[in-house]
Write a protein that holds these residues in place. Structure first.
Motif, mmCIF file in Angstrom:
data_model
loop_
_atom_site.group_PDB
_atom_site.id
_atom_site.type_symbol
_atom_site.label_atom_id
_atom_site.label_comp_id
_atom_site.label_asym_id
_atom_site.label_seq_id
_atom_site.Cartn_x
_atom_site.Cartn_y
_atom_site.Cartn_z
ATOM 1 N N ALA A 34 -104.998 42.731 -23.394
ATOM 2 C CA ALA A 34 -105.999 43.458 -24.190
ATOM 3 C C ALA A 34 -107.338 43.513 -23.458
ATOM 4 O O ALA A 34 -108.026 44.546 -23.470
ATOM 5 N N HIS A 35 -107.716 42.426 -22.811
ATOM 6 C CA HIS A 35 -108.977 42.389 -22.075
ATOM 7 C C HIS A 35 -108.947 43.378 -20.896
ATOM 8 O O HIS A 35 -109.920 44.098 -20.646
ATOM 9 N N GLU A 42 -107.001 46.088 -20.586
ATOM 10 C CA GLU A 42 -106.971 47.462 -21.089
ATOM 11 C C GLU A 42 -108.351 47.904 -21.541
ATOM 12 O O GLU A 42 -108.743 49.060 -21.334
ATOM 13 N N HIS A 43 -109.104 47.000 -22.130
ATOM 14 C CA HIS A 43 -110.478 47.338 -22.525
ATOM 15 C C HIS A 43 -111.356 47.565 -21.304
ATOM 16 O O HIS A 43 -112.166 48.501 -21.268
ATOM 17 N N THR A 44 -111.189 46.720 -20.281
ATOM 18 C CA THR A 44 -112.026 46.840 -19.083
ATOM 19 C C THR A 44 -111.685 48.079 -18.265
ATOM 20 O O THR A 44 -112.571 48.797 -17.804
ATOM 21 N N GLY A 68 -109.926 50.726 -19.321
ATOM 22 C CA GLY A 68 -109.821 51.948 -20.094
ATOM 23 C C GLY A 68 -108.495 52.638 -19.899
ATOM 24 O O GLY A 68 -108.403 53.868 -19.989
ATOM 25 N N ARG A 114 -114.699 50.377 -18.556
ATOM 26 C CA ARG A 114 -115.738 49.943 -19.470
ATOM 27 C C ARG A 114 -116.129 48.505 -19.166
ATOM 28 O O ARG A 114 -115.300 47.731 -18.687
ATOM 29 N N ALA A 122 -116.731 44.650 -19.579
ATOM 30 C CA ALA A 122 -115.967 43.675 -20.344
ATOM 31 C C ALA A 122 -116.699 43.319 -21.624
ATOM 32 O O ALA A 122 -117.934 43.264 -21.676
ATOM 33 N N ALA A 123 -115.936 43.086 -22.672
ATOM 34 C CA ALA A 123 -116.538 42.723 -23.941
ATOM 35 C C ALA A 123 -117.216 41.368 -23.825
ATOM 36 O O ALA A 123 -116.675 40.446 -23.208
#
Length: 209
Positions: A149-150, A152-154, A156, A189, A191-192
């Protein structure tokens, strides 16, 4: 005369392989010399063994090929898989150009097939959205689902496969080999930020005089 035609076909084929396919796509000058040297070297050795004839021809050719493959395998510089494929293709072209046969058209056709396969298989537009990267994350993530998940978020993008190469809990880093499918127009994107739970500050008790 027929053998000379095969030699000429090999020279033309390896020139197309190196200067029309490999170098315009990958731009490694050092491997240009390697591919040409492997091809011409195998062509020379195989031609000599083939001209000698006898039962020792097959054994000698096998030993020569074993030596070439050992050199490729034991190289100190790491090679990508497509570069290894070009190595084998240059070697195969040399063998086809040196092998004495009464059907020269078959060897020439096989040379053309090798070039066609590499042209299509290594084409930049073939599966161009599928990519592979080695990424160093500034956070240690031992859980696989959270790691995917991390990423895929980073990135995109949709992650297909993740292989953890190093998990450092002391320095809080994770090194991963990621295979993913990039989305057209998508941008990586940031990282959260890590979640920080709010805590109530501790108020020291009053000291009675």
């Amino acid at each position: 005369m027929a053998q000379f035609a095969l030699w000429l076909s090999d020279i033309v084929a390896v020139s197309v392989l190196v200067f029309a396919l490999y170098f315009p796509r990958h731009r490694r000058r050092d491997l240009v010399v390697a591919y040409l040297g492997v091809n011409i070297g195998v062509l020379a050795v195989a031609s000599s063994l083939s001209a000698a004839g006898g039962a020792a021809t097959g054994l000698g050719l096998g030993m020569a090929l074993f030596g070439v493959l050992s050199i490729i395998r034991l190289r100190s510089t790491e090679l990508d898989q497509h570069e290894v494929a070009y190595y084998f293709s240059a070697l195969a072209l040399g063998i086809l150009g040196a092998w004495e046969t009464e059907q020269e058209w078959r060897s020439a056709t096989l040379m053309a097939v090798i070039l066609a396969v590499l042209y299509v298989g290594d084409h930049p537009r073939l599966l161009r959205q599928h990519r592979r990267q080695v990424i160093v994350l500034d956070v240690a993530i031992p859980d696989h689902a959270t790691l995917v998940a991390h990423l895929e978020h980073t990135l995109g993008s949709r992650v297909h496969s993740v292989s953890v190469q190093r998990l450092d809990l002391v320095n809080d880093t994770t090194v991963v080999d990621v295979r993913y499918r990039s989305t057209p127009g998508a941008r990586p994107r940031p990282a959260a930020p890590p979640r920080v739970e709010a805590t109530t500050p501790h108020t020291p008790a009053a000291v009675q005089p």
